[in-house]
Design a protein around this motif. Sequence first.
Motif, short mmCIF file in Angstrom:
data_model
loop_
_atom_site.label_atom_id
_atom_site.label_comp_id
_atom_site.label_asym_id
_atom_site.label_seq_id
_atom_site.Cartn_x
_atom_site.Cartn_y
_atom_site.Cartn_z
N SER A 1 0.82 -1.21 0.00
CA SER A 1 0.00 0.00 0.00
C SER A 1 0.86 1.27 0.00
O SER A 1 0.59 2.21 -0.77
N GLY B 1 -6.08 -3.17 2.02
CA GLY B 1 -7.46 -3.27 1.57
C GLY B 1 -7.97 -4.70 1.56
O GLY B 1 -9.12 -4.97 1.93
N PHE C 1 -10.23 -3.29 -1.44
CA PHE C 1 -11.37 -3.68 -0.61
C PHE C 1 -12.57 -4.09 -1.46
O PHE C 1 -13.28 -5.06 -1.16
N ALA D 1 -6.26 1.23 -0.74
CA ALA D 1 -6.95 0.25 0.10
C ALA D 1 -8.40 0.07 -0.34
O ALA D 1 -8.93 -1.05 -0.34
#
Length: 342
Positions: A130, A294, A281, A277
């Motif tokens: 990330s 995520g 996700f 993220a």
Amino acid sequence: MTSPIEIESAEASAEVDEKIKQKRSDEPEKLEGRSPGQLMWRRFKRDRAGVVSAYIVLFFFLIAALAPLISKLYGKDPYTLYGQDDPTLLNEFNMPAGPNGGITSEFWFGIEPNLGRDVFMQLLYGMRTSLYTALAATLAMVIMGVLIGLVGGYFGGRIDYWLGRLTDFALAFPNQLFMIAAMPVITAVFVAPDEETPTYVRALAIVGVLWLLGWMGLARLVRAVTLSLREREFVEAARVAGASPWRIIRKELLPNLVTPILVQGTYMLPGTILSVAFLSFVGVGYTEPTPDWGRMFAIGSDIYEQDPVYMFFPGVAMVVFVVAFNLLGDSVRDAFDPKTGR
């Protein structure tokens, strides 16, 4: 013959002259000026919140960079299915058999439900993914925003008009919906439908989408500052001296834009991390088995009732990093411009 009073007076006068000379020799050191960078650094060091935030941010980047070394010392990696290899680690519902998400001396942060991977290694490698993806995207956005803002603000006229319309057009896109819709299309262009998308292709696609949608705010800021700077005396003097427009931009304008660019960049990076993220996700960013913050939130959202501890570690890590970076941005702004001090 010289009297004792005259001798004493001469000695006192010599002592006074010596003190004056000493004082004059000290004056240049006391009156020595400091550069803007030195003044900024002094103001920044006096801000305890900024210093602590800087240490926290550096710690996160250092841990992310040293993740492979920590993995060797720790003896585990983020890909091995430890729960599948050792049936005692997971119960009949594929949840960690031990308390608190399976935290033991062997698994410091517990193990992942269903697959049984090590949560500590997932967190470190997810942080690595990330942070560095967001850092690359932020650098691309800063370069694009500075270039368009400088060119439009300095040249003005038709160039500024069309660059302004381009900026308005890019701002019209709904960011999150466009990111969700664009990611599958971009990856499909480079990868056949029957093939697995390589991680580097996904990383480039994420950076490209975030870059495409994230430079506009900085471009408007740089354009506004450039419009005020291009009428200043030092820019006019450079024009009269025969300097080319690109030399004026590089040598005269850009150095005076370092402060707003740096401050705005420190605010952009945390938001970009959250965007990375978010893409993972919702399933259009990084996918299994690539570790990512995520992805950890996506897994945790499915099993938070059975294993709430799993969501705790990535949640705390992300909150601490984002808050620390935002505080660092405030401190950098106050250090560069004390008039805005809190």
